[in-house]
Design a protein around this motif. Sequence first.
Motif, PDB file in Angstrom:
ATOM      1  N   SER A   1       0.727  -0.959  -0.085  1.00  0.00           N
ATOM      2  CA  SER A   1       0.556  -0.163  -0.033  1.00  0.00           C
ATOM      3  C   SER A   1       0.428   1.525  -0.157  1.00  0.00           C
ATOM      4  CB  SER A   1      -0.987  -0.171   1.262  1.00  0.00           C
ATOM      5  OG  SER A   1      -0.694   0.258   2.184  1.00  0.00           O
ATOM      6  N   ILE A   2       1.913   1.334   0.591  1.00  0.00           N
ATOM      7  CA  ILE A   2       2.895   2.569   0.935  1.00  0.00           C
ATOM      8  C   ILE A   2       3.104   2.336  -1.032  1.00  0.00           C
ATOM      9  CG2 ILE A   2       4.852   3.631   1.664  1.00  0.00           C
ATOM     10  CD1 ILE A   2       4.719   1.949   4.496  1.00  0.00           C
ATOM     11  N   VAL A   3       3.727   2.251  -1.519  1.00  0.00           N
ATOM     12  CA  VAL A   3       4.354   1.098  -2.672  1.00  0.00           C
ATOM     13  C   VAL A   3       3.274   2.548  -3.209  1.00  0.00           C
ATOM     14  CG1 VAL A   3       5.638   0.352  -4.522  1.00  0.00           C
ATOM     15  CG2 VAL A   3       6.168   0.109  -2.631  1.00  0.00           C
ATOM     16  N   SER A   4       2.202   1.866  -3.170  1.00  0.00           N
ATOM     17  CA  SER A   4       1.247   1.981  -4.075  1.00  0.00           C
ATOM     18  C   SER A   4       0.960   3.677  -4.294  1.00  0.00           C
ATOM     19  CB  SER A   4      -0.058   1.488  -3.604  1.00  0.00           C
ATOM     20  OG  SER A   4      -1.529   1.456  -5.291  1.00  0.00           O
ATOM     21  N   ALA A   5       1.101   4.020  -2.530  1.00  0.00           N
ATOM     22  CA  ALA A   5       0.345   5.735  -2.114  1.00  0.00           C
ATOM     23  C   ALA A   5       2.101   5.997  -2.943  1.00  0.00           C
ATOM     24  CB  ALA A   5       0.896   5.850  -1.188  1.00  0.00           C
ATOM     25  N   LEU A   6       3.409   6.129  -3.105  1.00  0.00           N
ATOM     26  CA  LEU A   6       4.411   6.328  -3.854  1.00  0.00           C
ATOM     27  C   LEU A   6       4.395   7.271  -4.936  1.00  0.00           C
ATOM     28  CD1 LEU A   6       6.703   5.692  -1.112  1.00  0.00           C
ATOM     29  CD2 LEU A   6       5.301   6.872  -1.386  1.00  0.00           C
ATOM     30  N   LYS A   7       3.606   6.130  -5.513  1.00  0.00           N
ATOM     31  CA  LYS A   7       3.871   5.827  -6.903  1.00  0.00           C
ATOM     32  C   LYS A   7       2.510   6.700  -7.764  1.00  0.00           C
ATOM     33  CE  LYS A   7       5.226   1.174  -8.329  1.00  0.00           C
ATOM     34  NZ  LYS A   7       5.383  -0.511  -8.606  1.00  0.00           N
ATOM     35  N   SER A   8       1.478   7.191  -6.478  1.00  0.00           N
ATOM     36  CA  SER A   8       0.587   8.052  -7.253  1.00  0.00           C
ATOM     37  C   SER A   8       0.653   9.267  -6.807  1.00  0.00           C
ATOM     38  CB  SER A   8      -0.566   7.527  -6.585  1.00  0.00           C
ATOM     39  OG  SER A   8      -0.971   5.924  -6.563  1.00  0.00           O
ATOM     40  N   ILE A   9       1.917   9.565  -6.303  1.00  0.00           N
ATOM     41  CA  ILE A   9       2.506  10.806  -5.593  1.00  0.00           C
ATOM     42  C   ILE A   9       3.055  11.130  -6.854  1.00  0.00           C
ATOM     43  CG2 ILE A   9       3.741  12.020  -4.314  1.00  0.00           C
ATOM     44  CD1 ILE A   9       2.910  10.206  -2.080  1.00  0.00           C
ATOM     45  N   GLU A  10       4.123  10.533  -7.127  1.00  0.00           N
ATOM     46  CA  GLU A  10       4.421  10.394  -8.357  1.00  0.00           C
ATOM     47  C   GLU A  10       3.759  11.525  -9.713  1.00  0.00           C
ATOM     48  OE1 GLU A  10       8.231  11.112  -8.714  1.00  0.00           O
ATOM     49  OE2 GLU A  10       8.702   9.835  -7.335  1.00  0.00           O
ATOM     50  N   ARG A  11       2.855  10.586  -9.847  1.00  0.00           N
ATOM     51  CA  ARG A  11       1.888  11.336 -11.245  1.00  0.00           C
ATOM     52  C   ARG A  11       1.052  12.879 -10.612  1.00  0.00           C
ATOM     53  NH1 ARG A  11      -2.721   6.447 -11.809  1.00  0.00           N
ATOM     54  NH2 ARG A  11      -3.273   8.362 -13.147  1.00  0.00           N
ATOM     55  N   ALA A  12       1.456  13.021  -9.804  1.00  0.00           N
ATOM     56  CA  ALA A  12      -0.298  14.378  -8.997  1.00  0.00           C
ATOM     57  C   ALA A  12       0.797  15.867  -9.164  1.00  0.00           C
ATOM     58  CB  ALA A  12      -0.312  14.116  -7.483  1.00  0.00           C
ATOM     59  N   ASP A  13      -0.011  15.935  -9.009  1.00  0.00           N
ATOM     60  CA  ASP A  13       0.225  17.715  -8.936  1.00  0.00           C
ATOM     61  C   ASP A  13       0.000  18.464  -7.716  1.00  0.00           C
ATOM     62  OD1 ASP A  13       0.810  18.740 -11.448  1.00  0.00           O
ATOM     63  OD2 ASP A  13      -1.075  18.868 -12.141  1.00  0.00           O
ATOM     64  N   VAL A  14      -1.620  17.564  -6.695  1.00  0.00           N
ATOM     65  CA  VAL A  14      -2.049  18.190  -5.046  1.00  0.00           C
ATOM     66  C   VAL A  14      -1.570  16.796  -5.384  1.00  0.00           C
ATOM     67  CG1 VAL A  14      -3.053  19.098  -4.555  1.00  0.00           C
ATOM     68  CG2 VAL A  14      -3.013  19.890  -6.552  1.00  0.00           C
ATOM     69  N   THR A  15      -1.300  16.806  -4.071  1.00  0.00           N
ATOM     70  CA  THR A  15      -1.475  15.894  -2.961  1.00  0.00           C
ATOM     71  C   THR A  15      -2.290  15.782  -1.568  1.00  0.00           C
ATOM     72  OG1 THR A  15       1.075  14.517  -3.346  1.00  0.00           O
ATOM     73  CG2 THR A  15      -0.299  13.999  -1.626  1.00  0.00           C
ATOM     74  N   LEU A  16      -3.442  14.964  -1.830  1.00  0.00           N
ATOM     75  CA  LEU A  16      -4.410  14.863  -0.553  1.00  0.00           C
ATOM     76  C   LEU A  16      -3.774  14.015   0.371  1.00  0.00           C
ATOM     77  CD1 LEU A  16      -7.820  14.986  -2.216  1.00  0.00           C
ATOM     78  CD2 LEU A  16      -6.446  16.947  -1.699  1.00  0.00           C
ATOM     79  N   LEU A  17      -3.449  14.365   2.079  1.00  0.00           N
ATOM     80  CA  LEU A  17      -3.306  14.150   2.460  1.00  0.00           C
ATOM     81  C   LEU A  17      -4.430  13.915   3.406  1.00  0.00           C
ATOM     82  CD1 LEU A  17      -0.284  12.361   4.100  1.00  0.00           C
ATOM     83  CD2 LEU A  17       0.041  14.906   5.499  1.00  0.00           C
ATOM     84  N   ILE A  18      -4.751  12.807   4.232  1.00  0.00           N
ATOM     85  CA  ILE A  18      -5.963  12.488   4.603  1.00  0.00           C
ATOM     86  C   ILE A  18      -5.682  11.977   5.566  1.00  0.00           C
ATOM     87  CG2 ILE A  18      -8.150  10.952   4.308  1.00  0.00           C
ATOM     88  CD1 ILE A  18      -7.987  11.484   1.486  1.00  0.00           C
ATOM     89  N   ILE A  19      -6.331  12.262   7.184  1.00  0.00           N
ATOM     90  CA  ILE A  19      -5.523  11.759   8.050  1.00  0.00           C
ATOM     91  C   ILE A  19      -6.709  11.385   8.904  1.00  0.00           C
ATOM     92  CG2 ILE A  19      -4.670  12.435  10.647  1.00  0.00           C
ATOM     93  CD1 ILE A  19      -3.327  14.414   8.880  1.00  0.00           C
ATOM     94  N   ASP A  20      -6.726  10.424   9.527  1.00  0.00           N
ATOM     95  CA  ASP A  20      -8.083   9.632   9.875  1.00  0.00           C
ATOM     96  C   ASP A  20      -8.302  10.752  11.399  1.00  0.00           C
ATOM     97  OD1 ASP A  20      -9.136   8.088  12.223  1.00  0.00           O
ATOM     98  OD2 ASP A  20      -9.505   6.211  11.155  1.00  0.00           O
ATOM     99  N   ALA A  21      -9.298  11.298  11.724  1.00  0.00           N
ATOM    100  CA  ALA A  21      -9.257  12.176  13.110  1.00  0.00           C
ATOM    101  C   ALA A  21      -9.403  12.022  14.147  1.00  0.00           C
ATOM    102  CB  ALA A  21     -10.204  13.543  12.827  1.00  0.00           C
ATOM    103  N   GLU A  22      -9.328  10.570  14.461  1.00  0.00           N
ATOM    104  CA  GLU A  22      -9.790   9.960  15.085  1.00  0.00           C
ATOM    105  C   GLU A  22      -8.625   9.278  16.467  1.00  0.00           C
ATOM    106  OE1 GLU A  22     -13.391   7.455  16.516  1.00  0.00           O
ATOM    107  OE2 GLU A  22     -12.675   7.058  14.584  1.00  0.00           O
TER     108      GLU A  22
END
Length: 247
Positions: free
Chosen positions: A47-68
């Motif tokens: 999942s981490i590798v998948s997220a990192l590859k997606s960041i490479e494609r992005a212009d804007v990264t949404l860092l989604i945090i579980d508020a709890e």
Amino acid sequence: MIVDSVSGTTRDPVDSQCSFEGRDILLVDTAGIRRRGKVSRKIETFSIVSALKSIERADVTLLIIDAEEGVTEQVTKIAGYANERRKSLVIVMNKWDLVKKDGITQKEVKEEVYDSLGFINFAPVIFVSAVTGHRVPQIFENILRVHEQYVRRIQTSDLNTILQLIVNQHPPPSKSGRPTKVYYGNQVSVAPPTFVFMTNNPEKTNFAYERYVSNQFRFHFGFEGTPLNFIWRKKKSTHSKKPGKRS
């Protein structure tokens, strides 16, 4: 594709095309990175590798945090990677509806987030609930606003007016008692905004001074949600040797 009934097991990123205020947006939805112990190490790594590859494609990264849960080790790693790749950022505190408020305010939570993620304190923080839809439109509003800053160009005359104001207020460190001068600057690229400054002593413009200049640039120009790149170069001397006498 890895899919299971257990929440957070789907691991492949999913592309979704959408439109907001007449602007086309491609959302790349990566799987949530769950805490170690809730999933196997193999799935966590995938999942981490998948997220990192997606960041490479992005212009804007949404860092989604579980508020709890707040800022976790995994969140910090992903934030660091996005910042290293110089991507613009929006911090999204999801599940805000489930948080027991007990007098805690969004301002206090935002300060806690910035305390943990001080290296991206330029990123806006928004509070939403994906389940109820509360404030979800703010995500898209911030995507457009931050991207506009990410590709923004500053007029050279305005840039140098503010640059000289910044330098005069707080000059760079000197070298052996010799003042460090910053002559002028140019913006050489966008996404992220990148600036070249000509100086007589580039090695003295350390991290602390860069942070000062960055904060001042944000104060005068905005640049919300976007990292800034500064390149310091030595100005070549324009003096030439006097020609010798002719015999």
